[in-house]
Design a protein around this motif. Structure first.
Motif, PDB file in Angstrom:
ATOM      1  N   GLY A 124     -17.732 -68.031  31.514  1.00  0.00           N
ATOM      2  CA  GLY A 124     -18.477 -66.903  32.051  1.00  0.00           C
ATOM      3  C   GLY A 124     -18.126 -66.566  33.472  1.00  0.00           C
ATOM      4  N   ASN A 125     -17.433 -67.439  34.168  1.00  0.00           N
ATOM      5  CA  ASN A 125     -17.029 -67.200  35.550  1.00  0.00           C
ATOM      6  C   ASN A 125     -15.542 -66.841  35.598  1.00  0.00           C
ATOM      7  N   PRO A 126     -15.101 -66.207  36.676  1.00  0.00           N
ATOM      8  CA  PRO A 126     -13.666 -65.959  36.829  1.00  0.00           C
ATOM      9  C   PRO A 126     -12.874 -67.262  36.782  1.00  0.00           C
ATOM     10  N   LEU A 127     -11.639 -67.142  36.259  1.00  0.00           N
ATOM     11  CA  LEU A 127     -10.808 -68.315  36.097  1.00  0.00           C
ATOM     12  C   LEU A 127     -10.156 -68.675  37.427  1.00  0.00           C
ATOM     13  N   CYS A 128     -10.326 -69.915  37.832  1.00  0.00           N
ATOM     14  CA  CYS A 128      -9.678 -70.407  39.052  1.00  0.00           C
ATOM     15  C   CYS A 128      -8.302 -70.940  38.668  1.00  0.00           C
ATOM     16  N   THR A 129      -7.276 -70.285  39.133  1.00  0.00           N
ATOM     17  CA  THR A 129      -5.917 -70.643  38.732  1.00  0.00           C
ATOM     18  C   THR A 129      -5.248 -71.648  39.660  1.00  0.00           C
ATOM     19  N   ARG A 130      -5.838 -71.826  40.872  1.00  0.00           N
ATOM     20  CA  ARG A 130      -5.200 -72.763  41.811  1.00  0.00           C
ATOM     21  C   ARG A 130      -6.202 -73.183  42.880  1.00  0.00           C
ATOM     22  N   ILE A 131      -6.113 -74.468  43.272  1.00  0.00           N
ATOM     23  CA  ILE A 131      -6.922 -75.023  44.357  1.00  0.00           C
ATOM     24  C   ILE A 131      -6.002 -75.915  45.197  1.00  0.00           C
ATOM     25  N   PHE A 132      -6.052 -75.712  46.501  1.00  0.00           N
ATOM     26  CA  PHE A 132      -5.282 -76.596  47.389  1.00  0.00           C
ATOM     27  C   PHE A 132      -5.923 -76.582  48.763  1.00  0.00           C
ATOM     28  N   PRO A 133      -5.739 -77.644  49.527  1.00  0.00           N
ATOM     29  CA  PRO A 133      -6.355 -77.708  50.861  1.00  0.00           C
ATOM     30  C   PRO A 133      -5.669 -76.751  51.815  1.00  0.00           C
ATOM     31  N   ALA A 134      -6.449 -76.215  52.728  1.00  0.00           N
ATOM     32  CA  ALA A 134      -5.931 -75.185  53.622  1.00  0.00           C
ATOM     33  C   ALA A 134      -5.358 -75.760  54.897  1.00  0.00           C
ATOM     34  N   ILE A 135      -5.834 -76.959  55.376  1.00  0.00           N
ATOM     35  CA  ILE A 135      -5.445 -77.459  56.705  1.00  0.00           C
ATOM     36  C   ILE A 135      -3.977 -77.864  56.708  1.00  0.00           C
ATOM     37  N   PRO A 136      -3.309 -77.668  57.846  1.00  0.00           N
ATOM     38  CA  PRO A 136      -1.902 -78.056  57.964  1.00  0.00           C
ATOM     39  C   PRO A 136      -1.783 -79.550  58.212  1.00  0.00           C
ATOM     40  N   GLY A 137      -1.231 -80.266  57.300  1.00  0.00           N
ATOM     41  CA  GLY A 137      -1.078 -81.721  57.424  1.00  0.00           C
ATOM     42  C   GLY A 137      -2.451 -82.400  57.334  1.00  0.00           C
ATOM     43  N   ASN A 138      -2.620 -83.401  58.167  1.00  0.00           N
ATOM     44  CA  ASN A 138      -3.874 -84.140  58.171  1.00  0.00           C
ATOM     45  C   ASN A 138      -4.721 -83.815  59.390  1.00  0.00           C
ATOM     46  N   LYS A 139      -4.345 -82.785  60.109  1.00  0.00           N
ATOM     47  CA  LYS A 139      -5.054 -82.423  61.338  1.00  0.00           C
ATOM     48  C   LYS A 139      -6.215 -81.502  60.994  1.00  0.00           C
ATOM     49  N   PRO A 140      -7.462 -81.921  61.161  1.00  0.00           N
ATOM     50  CA  PRO A 140      -8.594 -81.057  60.807  1.00  0.00           C
ATOM     51  C   PRO A 140      -8.737 -79.902  61.794  1.00  0.00           C
ATOM     52  N   THR A 141      -8.889 -78.716  61.276  1.00  0.00           N
ATOM     53  CA  THR A 141      -9.066 -77.520  62.098  1.00  0.00           C
ATOM     54  C   THR A 141      -9.761 -76.459  61.265  1.00  0.00           C
ATOM     55  N   VAL A 142     -10.303 -75.499  61.940  1.00  0.00           N
ATOM     56  CA  VAL A 142     -11.093 -74.445  61.286  1.00  0.00           C
ATOM     57  C   VAL A 142     -10.184 -73.256  60.966  1.00  0.00           C
ATOM     58  N   VAL A 143     -10.366 -72.701  59.740  1.00  0.00           N
ATOM     59  CA  VAL A 143      -9.625 -71.490  59.344  1.00  0.00           C
ATOM     60  C   VAL A 143     -10.206 -70.299  60.079  1.00  0.00           C
ATOM     61  N   SER A 144      -9.336 -69.514  60.678  1.00  0.00           N
ATOM     62  CA  SER A 144      -9.789 -68.334  61.424  1.00  0.00           C
ATOM     63  C   SER A 144      -9.508 -67.015  60.694  1.00  0.00           C
ATOM     64  N   CYS A 145      -8.423 -66.912  59.926  1.00  0.00           N
ATOM     65  CA  CYS A 145      -8.085 -65.654  59.236  1.00  0.00           C
ATOM     66  C   CYS A 145      -7.200 -65.933  58.032  1.00  0.00           C
ATOM     67  N   LEU A 146      -7.147 -64.965  57.154  1.00  0.00           N
ATOM     68  CA  LEU A 146      -6.411 -65.094  55.887  1.00  0.00           C
ATOM     69  C   LEU A 146      -5.803 -63.749  55.512  1.00  0.00           C
ATOM     70  N   THR A 147      -4.578 -63.765  54.973  1.00  0.00           N
ATOM     71  CA  THR A 147      -3.973 -62.541  54.417  1.00  0.00           C
ATOM     72  C   THR A 147      -3.055 -62.929  53.262  1.00  0.00           C
ATOM     73  N   VAL A 148      -2.917 -62.014  52.291  1.00  0.00           N
ATOM     74  CA  VAL A 148      -2.108 -62.240  51.092  1.00  0.00           C
ATOM     75  C   VAL A 148      -1.233 -61.005  50.874  1.00  0.00           C
ATOM     76  N   HIS A 149       0.044 -61.230  50.536  1.00  0.00           N
ATOM     77  CA  HIS A 149       0.962 -60.119  50.219  1.00  0.00           C
ATOM     78  C   HIS A 149       0.646 -59.580  48.825  1.00  0.00           C
TER      79      HIS A 149
END
Length: 944
Positions: A124-149
């Motif tokens: 009943g929900n949209p299909l999630c086709t991919r999940i992956f962590p956003a942080i670069p490497g193991n350094k914890p930081t906050v996501v500020s912006c996102l864009t997709v082509h």
């Protein structure tokens, strides 16, 4: 730098508050409100998308945490659980049903990226086709912006620590993509944008302190720093192709536009910028109201709830503000369903609907025209794709404004832009003054270039050139290639000829094949007859023929030899000297030479040469050619004084007569010879026409006695009356013509052409003709008649004896029996045997022979053929008894009319004969007598 305060303000958008659908009772709908506490939002694919709607302003979260909400146009809000804790970023692709989200499933800094396929469902929900962590490497930081082509091959995530992670490949699958750190820095990343130009992909990265451009279509991703200042969160965007896909960065002092390799223009829009978007050619900026508190440390992302915010919509191309309004605490501005939706912190949604083009133009036109801001009105109309009629009206009004101010050069440029819509006479009337002829010329030139000029416009433009004496412009106008001709050529030729520009007129006529005008100008104005004749020789056959008929007399008068030579070619084997007939013209054409004879008026020498040439090369030339040549030769012969030349001309004329070309026009040739007193020709034609009496009369008129006798001897056998006319002619002469009379009488006597009495009566008119002249004739004639009388008497005696014998036979048949003494059959010559058949004619037959050979029971088979001949003669005589015309003709044409009368008398023409061929069963004496008469007639014929 464009000054913001100089920009005009308009109201091109209508503002409304989104309301809930009306209920069944039809009561007024109340404003639609979202639950307060919207964290993130986006739009696309027919929905407004929200994330993490909080139940209140406190820190305690309700069940809405970690959910993604969808608001379709029907305002039926729906959601699904995307994360366990919260949603921080959303990006809805516009060309695909793919939603990319970033959120947290556990406490701590561990953002996860999830890619959702909205068209597919999972429980009943949209299909999630991919999940992956956003942080670069193991350094914890906050996501500020996102864009997709939009091609789903690139995704970029910006972080507060200044790093940018790039995912390349299919972003919807782990297997086909690769993630790497693209950028590292010391300042928070506040904006990202992909730019696609052909096959080249760029990524713009903006931080709080700088702007950089990465080229992703090249290995190692080379980058370029575009500027050393940045912007706050949500204060950057990418324009559409109308602004060449430039990257827009809104600082607190100015708004800058960037290309991938350089900085573009900037605009001085002051104020603390909170939100920047691009929508359908408009730049949307949400900024703090100047009356509010100063900006926050992190570029205004966290505004106070009581802050007033200004939403401005800018048209950067035309440099005006399309809309401006104040809102309370704007969360974001979304574009969907062809409108703008402004979300405020109180949960309300305000829709900004753009007015249609006509309404916008009507709203601003009056103000712009009143303030003479025509350039802005024109740019505005163009940017909104106003039709050509509307633009033309603006150009006209602008032109009128400049004209009234005396700026005629500027006015004519605006009027030129109305060509095709505005009636040209409106403009032409304004510039007919001689001082403005330059402006009028410019307008007319453009009118011709657009192929909208008529003959009057062409006339006017050429007159402008001639009055200005601008030969260079005139030549440029007329010496265009054939595909670029924008005027009426014939009109141009007329005007140039009238103005005395003959060379220009001739050039146009020759180039555009107006042959008649070319020749008319060459012959009547330039007087270049040689060139005109050469031009005709290059024309196709039909046009060369027609133009030689039209201008042949003029050319013959001035260049007779060359004209004659061209006519010879035209009438024998014409091929254009310029090859205008085309490669398929293998055989030459020829004109009717007779039609060009009038061209040679007053040029008899050339005419004679032309006609003689035609008769030599074309024996089948028209009859008129031979007639004219004969007349010409006779004229030359009649007027020639030199005897040798006259003799030569005499022979030429006679040879032409004897060529056999005058049989069908005998009378015309005879008249020509008589008119010029051409004796030999007249006699020859008389002879050819068998006009023997005319030949003899011609000699009689000239008193050529020997010639008269020769004519009688030559043609007397064909027309016997010639001797009678000769005798009558000599009889009327008072001279001594005894010798000629004797010759005529001798021939008359030999041929028995005239009765002696008529001869005597004819010669009685001549006082010099004595009896001695006809003595021998009369003696010989009387002797012949005496001998004829003796022969006739002997024949009469013979017929009498024969008649007496026949009568005796008839009497014997009437009174005495007939004894049949034949012993042999007249058919088979065998001895007769009974039964046999006997006839009164003396023939006897076997019965079987008679039945086999006879055609009638009452006729003798042996005598039947002869009897039938006699009967046929009698029937023929019967049929000819009424042939009066035949009798009269024979009587008239015969030399001996008495013999004709006697012949018809002997046939029974003058008496009525009744034939009785069969006797009825009851014979009487009368019928028997008639039968004997028939037998007598048959017997008489057989005996003779």
């Amino acid at each position: 730098m464009a000054a913001y305060l100089q920009w005009r303000r308009f109201v091109f958008f209508d503002r409304e508050t989104v309301r809930e659908p009306s209920g069944p009772d039809g009561a007024g709908a109340k404003p639609f409100a979202l639950p307060p506490g919207i964290a993130v939002c986006d739009s696309g694919r027919g929905s407004l998308v929200f994330g993490d709607i909080l139940c209140g302003a406190g820190a305690v979260a309700c069940a809405g945490l970690g959910q993604i909400w969808f608001l379709p146009r029907s305002l039926q809000l729906s959601s699904f659980q995307a994360y366990k804790l919260r949603v921080t970023h959303l990006y809805q692709l516009k060309q695909h049903s793919i939603l990319v989200s970033i959120g947290e499933d556990e406490e701590g800094i561990n953002p996860l990226v999830k890619v959702w396929n909205l068209e597919k469902r999972d429980g009943g929900n949209p299909l999630c086709t991919r999940i992956f962590p956003a942080i670069p490497g193991n350094k914890p930081t906050v996501v500020s912006c996102l864009t997709v082509h939009e091609n789903l091959n690139f995704m970029a995530i910006g972080f507060a620590d200044g790093s940018v992670v790039l995912t390349k490949g299919d972003i919807t699958r782990d297997r086909h993509s690769k993630t790497q750190i693209l950028h590292e820095g010391s300042y928070p990343v506040t904006g990202l944008a992909f730019r696609q130009s052909g096959k080249t992909t760029h990524l713009f990265v903006v931080t709080t302190e700088n702007i950089q451009s990465y080229m992703l279509s090249v290995k190692d991703y080379p980058h370029l720093e575009l500027d050393t200042h940045g912007c706050g969160l949500r204060c950057s965007s990418l324009s559409d192709p109308s602004q060449d896909l430039q990257f827009i960065v809104a600082g607190n002092e100015c708004v800058y536009l960037y290309q991938p390799d350089e900085r573009g223009p900037c605009f001085a829009f002051e104020g603390q910028k909170l939100i920047v978007h691009w929508y359908r050619g408009y730049l949307i900026i949400v900024s703090k109201d100047r009356k509010t508190s100063p900006k926050s440390e992190f570029a205004g992302n966290e505004a106070q709830n009581s802050d007033k915010q200004v939403l401005n919509i800018y048209d950067l191309c035309n440099k005006f503000i399309a809309y401006s309004s104040i809102f309370d605490d704007i969360v974001d501005v979304l574009a969907e369903w062809g409108s703008l939706y402004v979300l405020t912190r109180d949960g309300k949604i305000h829709v900004l609907q753009e007015k249609d083009t006509q309404t916008k133009l009507e709203a601003c036109k009056f103000m712009l025209f009143r303030k003479n801001l025509f350039e802005m009105a024109i740019n505005l109309a163009k940017s909104h794709h106003l039709d050509s009629d509307g633009l033309s009206e603006i150009f006209r009004q602008y032109g009128d404004h400049l004209y009234n101010k005396g700026n005629h050069d500027g006015a004519i440029q605006q009027y030129i832009r109305t060509i095709g819509k505005l009636e040209p006479s409106y403009v032409i009337r304004k510039f007919l003054d001689a001082q403005r002829i330059h402006n009028l010329t410019a307008y007319l030139q453009m009118l011709h270039l657009q192929s909208l000029a008529n003959a009057d416009h062409t006339t006017l433009l050429l007159n402008c050139y001639t009055k200005l004496k601008d030969s260079s412009k005139l030549e440029e106008f007329i010496k265009t290639s054939e595909s670029e001709v924008h005027f009426d050529v014939e009109t141009a030729i007329k005007v140039l000829r009238q103005a005395g520009y003959y060379s220009h007129a001739v050039y146009l006529a020759e180039k555009h094949e107006h042959h008649e005008w070319y020749l008319k100008i060459q012959l009547e104005d330039i007087k270049n007859y040689q060139e005109a004749l050469h031009y005709i020789g290059k024309l196709p056959f039909e046009q060369a023929e027609s133009n030689m008929k039209r201008y042949g007399k003029i050319l013959m008068h001035h260049v007779p030899n060359e004209t004659t030579e061209l006519l010879k070619i035209l009438c024998t084997d014409y091929r254009p000297s310029g090859g205008n007939e085309g490669p398929g013209m293998l055989e030459g054409k020829k004109a009717n030479s007779e039609e060009f004879i009038p061209v040679f008026a007053n040029n008899s020498r050339e005419l004679k040469a032309f006609l003689e040439h035609m008769t030599e090369v074309q024996a089948d030339s028209p009859q008129g050619v031979y007639d004219t040549l004969l007349e010409l030769r006779l004229q030359n012969w009649a007027h020639e004084q030199d005897e040798q030349i006259k003799e030569k001309l005499h022979n030429e004329a006679l040879t032409l007569l004897k060529s056999g070309r005058f049989k069908t026009v005998f009378d015309k040739a005879l008249v020509l010879c008589q008119m010029h007193n051409f004796k030999d020709g007249v006699l020859y034609l008389y002879e050819q026409g068998k006009l023997f009496q005319q030949i003899m009369h011609y000699h009689m008129q000239n008193e050529q006695y020997k010639k008269v006798i020769e004519v009688c001897e030559l043609y007397g056998d064909q027309e016997a009356s010639l001797w009678e006319q000769a005798l009558s002619y000599f009889a009327r002469k008072e001279e001594n013509c005894k010798e000629y009379i004797a010759a005529v009488l001798k021939h008359i006597e030999n041929k028995n052409l005239m009765p002696p009495l008529l001869v005597v009566q004819t010669l009685a008119h001549n006082s010099t003709a004595t009896l001695s002249v006809i003595k021998d004739y009369l003696v010989n004639k009387l002797q012949k008649q005496s001998r004829q009388i003796e022969q006739d008497e002997q024949r009469i005696q013979k017929y009498r004896e024969e008649t007496t014998r026949i009568r005796l036979e008839i009497e014997e048949l009437k009174t005495s029996p007939k004894i049949f003494q034949k012993t042999k059959c007249s058919i088979c010559t065998s001895a007769l045997e009974l039964p046999s058949v006997h006839f009164l004619c003396g023939h006897s037959f076997h019965q079987h022979c008679f039945e086999s050979y006879s055609e009638s029971d009452s006729e003798c088979p042996t005598c039947m053929p002869e009897n039938r001949k006699v009967m046929d003669m009698i029937r023929a005589q019967e049929q000819k008894r009424d042939l009066h015309d035949q009798f009269q003709h024979q009587l008239k044409c015969s030399n001996d009319g008495f013999s004709v009368v006697a012949d018809y008398f002997g046939r029974g023409v003058f008496n009525k004969l009744t034939l009785i061929t069969d006797l009825p069963s009851g014979k009487t004496a009368t019928t028997i007598e008639a039968g004997l008469q028939r037998e007598l007639l048959i017997h008489t014929k057989r005996s003779t």
